[in-house]
Design an enzyme around this catalytic site. Structure first.
Site, PDB file in Angstrom:
ATOM      1  N   THR A 193      49.324  43.963  45.220  1.00  0.00           N
ATOM      2  CA  THR A 193      50.731  43.711  44.903  1.00  0.00           C
ATOM      3  C   THR A 193      50.853  42.938  43.592  1.00  0.00           C
ATOM      4  O   THR A 193      51.687  43.264  42.730  1.00  0.00           O
ATOM      5  CB  THR A 193      51.400  42.918  46.041  1.00  0.00           C
ATOM      6  OG1 THR A 193      51.306  43.668  47.250  1.00  0.00           O
ATOM      7  CG2 THR A 193      52.859  42.635  45.727  1.00  0.00           C
ATOM      8  N   ASP A 260      42.556  45.334  40.762  1.00  0.00           N
ATOM      9  CA  ASP A 260      42.782  44.583  42.001  1.00  0.00           C
ATOM     10  C   ASP A 260      41.465  44.352  42.756  1.00  0.00           C
ATOM     11  O   ASP A 260      41.465  44.075  43.947  1.00  0.00           O
ATOM     12  CB  ASP A 260      43.806  45.287  42.894  1.00  0.00           C
ATOM     13  CG  ASP A 260      43.295  46.592  43.482  1.00  0.00           C
ATOM     14  OD1 ASP A 260      42.266  47.114  43.006  1.00  0.00           O
ATOM     15  OD2 ASP A 260      43.941  47.093  44.439  1.00  0.00           O
TER      16      ASP A 260
END
Length: 379
Positions: A193, A260
């Protein structure tokens, strides 16, 4: 992961220190409402619809995952904070600050309290000229015109001229000085996110882990002993290939790369999941590969306590993750901290976000950007 909403706000003032009120509004919006990506020049124009002192106006482009109605509620609070008092009387009046929602992506919204695009935007140069500065590639969803075309067709005959510049709080963030950032964290820590959010805000190329395509992952959660080694080997091979390919392919239209994950997580998870004999073999293979992988300029570790991780895992609803025991998550956290302690050569930033929500709370997101800024200034 959905893209963030792109919103244009028009900000005006014709009372007191007009420029100061507008700058304060921009700063508060960035800190508490949505990330301010671009700020127009400051314009002066006569009052519109009533007689008063001339207005200063600007436009800002913001990014947020919040809805238009939530943004409206928040900007009304900003107005109140800066002394705006709204009355029930019809017509226009002088004000310390005025914040209007002009556009929300390219959507049409019509509710009791909100009409987007702003119904008067095409008639107001003090909205259109600042909006043109933002270079948003906006096309009016009703009139089917670009901002330049709206300006050409605008009937507003009043003067509207640039009189100054405003500070963009976004430009104080030095994140663009990095070439490669890796965000790491336990299962459910929010690393993907955050990578999405930073990539959209700062025009970065994303490298996102392809865990969903791994056929061994659901099997592993059902039978760890049997599937741990093939799972970790497949992850290692895929991560190596993905990072090698993506880092080798430069994107001239992106300012830096953000991932990520980093490949070292392979060793951390393998140490927890596979047997001792398997791990010795795995480590030999890993060390050969690790030497070939470029190291990130900044390695961010998002820490969340076990209770919060379990809440996040439950909330995102992946069926194969729902039975993950807390002991497993604690071992993974320990593995990361052991890695951090034994790699002083890496530029590592540990962020405890157990009590933060950088999606819902803009101030928490700004906190993360400020910490990234500090990490850069230390090096």
């Amino acid at each position: 992961m959905e893209q963030q909403n792109k919103i244009v706000l028009s900000i005006g003032s014709n009372q007191g220190d007009r420029k100061s009120f507008i700058q304060q509004a921009i700063d508060i919006i960035n800190q508490e409402v949505a990330t301010v990506i671009a700020v127009s020049k400051l314009y002066e124009s006569p009052s519109w619809g009533f007689e008063s002192e001339p207005f200063y106006n600007c436009a800002v482009l913001v990014h947020t995952s919040k809805s238009a109605s939530k943004i409206l509620t928040k900007v009304l609070k900003v107005e109140k904070q800066l002394g705006r008092v709204r009355s029930d009387e019809k017509g226009y009046s002088s004000r310390t600050i005025d914040v209007d929602l002009i556009s929300f992506n390219n959507e049409i919204i019509a509710t009791t309290n909100l009409n987007i695009p702003h119904p008067q935007m095409q008639n107001r140069l003090f909205v259109l000229l600042p909006m043109q500065d933002l270079i948003t590639y906006f096309v009016h969803p009703v009139l089917k015109q670009t901002v330049s075309e709206l300006i050409q067709n605008c009937k507003d005959t009043g003067s509207c001229k640039a009189v100054g510049v405003l500070k963009n709080p976004f430009h104080t963030t030095q994140i663009l000085n990095y070439k490669f950032i890796a965000i790491e964290g336990n299962i459910g820590a929010g690393k993907t996110t955050l990578a999405h959010k930073i990539a959209e805000d700062f025009n970065a190329k994303k490298i996102l882990e392809r865990f969903a395509d791994n056929p061994f992952l659901p099997k592993f959660y059902k039978d760890q002993a049997r599937y741990a080694f093939p799972l970790e080997m497949s992850f290692l091979a895929d991560r190596y290939q993905q990072i090698s390919d993506d880092l080798a392919q430069l994107d001239l239209f992106k300012d830096f790369i953000i991932a990520d994950y980093h490949i070292f997580k392979s060793l951390i998870f393998a140490q927890v999941t596979v047997t001792e004999d398997e791990f010795r073999l795995y480590r030999k293979l890993f060390e050969i590969i690790y030497k070939e992988i470029p190291k990130p300029d900044l390695y961010i570790y998002l820490y969340q306590n076990t209770e919060r991780l379990l809440q996040n895992i439950k909330k995102r609803g992946r069926s194969y993750e729902q039975e993950i025991p807390s002991e497993y998550l604690e071992k993974i956290n320990k593995g990361y901290f052991d890695f951090i302690k034994t790699h002083p050569d890496l530029n590592i930033l540990v962020l405890d976000v157990s009590d933060r929500d950088f999606v819902k709370n803009q101030s928490d997101y700004i906190f993360i950007l400020e910490e990234i800024n500090k990490a850069l200034l230390k090096n």
